[in-house]
Design a protein around this motif. Structure first.
Motif, PDB file in Angstrom:
ATOM      1  N   ILE B 149       0.814  -1.211   0.000  1.00  0.00           N
ATOM      2  CA  ILE B 149       0.000   0.000   0.000  1.00  0.00           C
ATOM      3  C   ILE B 149       0.853   1.268   0.000  1.00  0.00           C
ATOM      4  O   ILE B 149       0.655   2.157  -0.827  1.00  0.00           O
ATOM      5  N   PRO B 152       4.106   1.653  -3.142  1.00  0.00           N
ATOM      6  CA  PRO B 152       3.733   2.022  -4.515  1.00  0.00           C
ATOM      7  C   PRO B 152       3.323   3.495  -4.633  1.00  0.00           C
ATOM      8  O   PRO B 152       3.664   4.157  -5.605  1.00  0.00           O
ATOM      9  N   GLN B 153       2.609   3.996  -3.622  1.00  0.00           N
ATOM     10  CA  GLN B 153       2.179   5.396  -3.681  1.00  0.00           C
ATOM     11  C   GLN B 153       3.344   6.343  -3.422  1.00  0.00           C
ATOM     12  O   GLN B 153       3.439   7.416  -4.020  1.00  0.00           O
ATOM     13  N   ARG B 229      -1.288   6.340 -12.811  1.00  0.00           N
ATOM     14  CA  ARG B 229      -2.541   6.186 -13.548  1.00  0.00           C
ATOM     15  C   ARG B 229      -3.745   6.470 -12.639  1.00  0.00           C
ATOM     16  O   ARG B 229      -4.726   7.078 -13.038  1.00  0.00           O
ATOM     17  N   TYR B 230      -3.621   6.039 -11.377  1.00  0.00           N
ATOM     18  CA  TYR B 230      -4.754   6.163 -10.453  1.00  0.00           C
ATOM     19  C   TYR B 230      -5.079   7.594 -10.076  1.00  0.00           C
ATOM     20  O   TYR B 230      -6.127   7.880  -9.536  1.00  0.00           O
ATOM     21  N   ASN B 231      -4.151   8.499 -10.370  1.00  0.00           N
ATOM     22  CA  ASN B 231      -4.361   9.887  -9.949  1.00  0.00           C
ATOM     23  C   ASN B 231      -5.147  10.722 -10.929  1.00  0.00           C
ATOM     24  O   ASN B 231      -5.479  11.855 -10.648  1.00  0.00           O
ATOM     25  N   ARG B 232      -5.379  10.158 -12.112  1.00  0.00           N
ATOM     26  CA  ARG B 232      -6.012  10.992 -13.121  1.00  0.00           C
ATOM     27  C   ARG B 232      -7.520  10.824 -13.119  1.00  0.00           C
ATOM     28  O   ARG B 232      -8.120  10.389 -14.088  1.00  0.00           O
ATOM     29  N   GLY B 233      -8.132  11.108 -11.985  1.00  0.00           N
ATOM     30  CA  GLY B 233      -9.570  10.983 -11.899  1.00  0.00           C
ATOM     31  C   GLY B 233     -10.216  12.342 -12.113  1.00  0.00           C
ATOM     32  O   GLY B 233      -9.536  13.322 -12.336  1.00  0.00           O
ATOM     33  N   GLY B 234     -11.542  12.352 -12.038  1.00  0.00           N
ATOM     34  CA  GLY B 234     -12.227  13.618 -12.177  1.00  0.00           C
ATOM     35  C   GLY B 234     -12.220  14.379 -10.868  1.00  0.00           C
ATOM     36  O   GLY B 234     -12.161  15.598 -10.842  1.00  0.00           O
ATOM     37  N   VAL B 235     -12.246  13.637  -9.771  1.00  0.00           N
ATOM     38  CA  VAL B 235     -12.389  14.238  -8.447  1.00  0.00           C
ATOM     39  C   VAL B 235     -11.082  14.129  -7.649  1.00  0.00           C
ATOM     40  O   VAL B 235     -10.312  13.221  -7.880  1.00  0.00           O
ATOM     41  N   ALA B 236     -10.914  15.029  -6.741  1.00  0.00           N
ATOM     42  CA  ALA B 236      -9.807  15.009  -5.771  1.00  0.00           C
ATOM     43  C   ALA B 236      -8.448  14.902  -6.420  1.00  0.00           C
ATOM     44  O   ALA B 236      -7.954  13.845  -6.689  1.00  0.00           O
TER      45      ALA B 236
END
Lengths: 250, 236
Positions: B149, B152-153, B229-236
């Motif tokens: 957990i 990776p971040q 990749r996980y950071n490219r969301g619409g929110v937050a």
């Protein structure tokens, strides 16, 4: 059955919990209410040892941890018997909704991936997110993230789910969808301890209310008694604002 | 002085045989620097008794002294230690058996470890505490939680700084010429002195380093795309 005996916790000189006793029967839904700083979140976090109590005993059925000298193995076991839903959701940011739910199944319960995937998809469907399996937390709204958090907790099939103000970070429009999911799983007989400020919800979903202040349990009992005929003046005072607001509903 | 353009190309081709040496030094120092840095960062963050003080001392001493001094101190000091120990314990091994490039590997790894530890520490600290708590709450042990957990971040967050340091180590590897390792720069010296064309040879070396740097930049960009990749969301 979950039993807390004499749970005490201090942060430095600040005594946050002054010896809490609490018994939660299997299948019971307990709501912990109280003003900010009363120690309710700390108590909840002591139950799965995210906070180390200074003294007391935590038992789940015939397994118990002496908080004065807990073995590392016991803390680990305690955590495996409990699950938590966080105020800030705390979804694993680098994992999709499905992976978040699968993580504990694969890593902790050592289930084969295929089975974990099946259970994960089932649970996400149950919380109304069948179409979001592959979404990352950053692509979900707060309410959706919290529902993933609930699915993640359910996946572990714990003895108890601890909810730490599960709707406090949500805007009013999203509170309803999360409460609806909690209500649904409460009906399935899963033991839950909920720290909340949603009085209407607590009254409606809990079988047992605990009112805390200043690190102590001031009063506890069935919701009917606590909300309509509290014995303690402090409880009455605290609840006055909410009980008068009878229009509250979800 | 006349710039001999065509000799730049000749020198460039002449430098190519030294490229593997430069890459080898860079890769070894980066990889072991990463391992050392992770260990140091964890010692400091978890305030492991005794070790965290030693780790802090290591970082300030190494960052406080030039990379060239590390290399020379290792080059001069390590044989003394190795031979002293060998004599004492009756080993057949002697310091002359250490290849020259070995000194570069060891000293640059020590250098990289100190710089990397701070980058890794910043990466680890950028990961919200709630991530570790959530991992604990689902029953993971701390090592499991760190590996699956937190790391990776932290890696994703530290990547831009890490790539900076990798480039720094690539360029720093030129110092290896002081202990007679023929890297790109040492080769440029050789090409320059044998042909009496310094400017052209150095230009060719500069171009070659620039090319390698672009390669690192491209690789990091690809990696970054993958790990964030996980950071490219619409929110937050």
């Amino acid at each position: 059955m979950i039993k807390l005996r004499g749970i005490a916790k201090s942060f430095g000189k600040q005594e946050v919990l002054k010896g809490i006793d609490l018994t939660v029967e299997k299948g019971e839904v307990v709501a912990i209410l109280g003003p900010s700083g009363s120690g309710k979140t700390t108590l909840l976090r002591c139950i799965n040892y995210l906070e180390k109590p200074n003294a007391g005993e935590i038992s789940i059925d015939d397994f118990s941890v002496n908080c004065r000298k807990p073995a590392k193995k016991d803390i680990h076991l305690l955590r495996r018997k409990t699950a938590m839903v966080f105020q800030q959701y705390n979804l694993f940011r680098h994992k999709t909704a499905l992976e978040n739910v699968m993580e504990g199944l694969v890593v902790v319960k050592k289930l084969p991936k295929e089975e974990a995937r099946r259970i994960g998809a089932e649970l996400l469907e149950k919380v109304g997110l069948a179409d979001k399996l592959d979404a990352y937390p950053s692509q979900l709204s707060g309410g959706q993230q919290q529902r993933v958090g609930i699915a993640r907790a359910l996946a572990l099939n714990p003895e108890v789910i601890l909810f730490d103000e599960p709707t406090s970070a949500l805007d009013p429009e999203l509170v309803g969808e999360v409460l609806a999911v909690i209500r649904k799983i409460a009906r399935e007989g899963i033991t839950m301890i909920i720290v909340t400020h949603e009085m209407g919800f607590a009254q409606d979903v809990a079988n047992h209310i605990v009112f805390m202040e200043g690190g102590l349990v001031v009063e506890e009992g069935p919701p009917k008694v606590i909300f309509q005929a509290p014995k303690e003046e402090r409880t009455r005072q605290f609840l006055a604002r909410y009980t008068s607001d009878s229009a509250y509903s979800i | 002085m006349q710039l001999d353009l065509s000799f730049i190309w000749t020198a460039f081709v002449g430098l190519l045989p030294a490229v593997p040496t430069t890459i080898r030094i860079t890769v070894v120092s980066v990889l072991s620097g990463f391992a050392i840095g992770t260990f140091i960062a964890l010692c400091r963050m978890y305030r492991i008794p005794v070790l965290h003080r030693a780790a802090a001392a290591y970082v300030t001493v190494i960052r406080g002294t030039p990379m060239l001094t590390h290399l020379l101190l290792i080059y001069v000091g390590l044989p003394l230690i190795v031979d002293g120990l060998a004599e004492r314990f009756g080993w057949a091994f002697r310091s002359v058996q250490i290849p020259m490039i070995g000194f570069a590997y060891i000293s640059f790894s020590i250098t990289a470890g100190a710089y990397f530890s701070e980058i890794i520490r910043s990466g680890l600290q950028s990961v919200n505490k709630g991530q570790l708590e959530a991992a604990h709450a689902i029953g993971m042990t701390t090592p499991q939680a760190l590996r699956r957990i937190v790391f990776p971040q932290a890696f994703a967050a530290a990547l831009p700084n890490l790539s900076n340091s990798v480039i720094g180590m690539l360029h720093g590897s030129t110092l290896a010429f002081t202990v007679s390792v023929v890297d790109i720069f040492a080769q440029a010296e050789i090409v320059a002195t044998t042909n009496w064309k310094f400017f052209e040879a150095y230009l060719a070396a500069a171009l070659l380093f620039w090319g390698l740097t672009i390669l690192i930049e491209r690789l990091t960009a690809l990696l970054e795309k993958k790990v964030t990749r996980y950071n490219r969301g619409g929110v937050a």
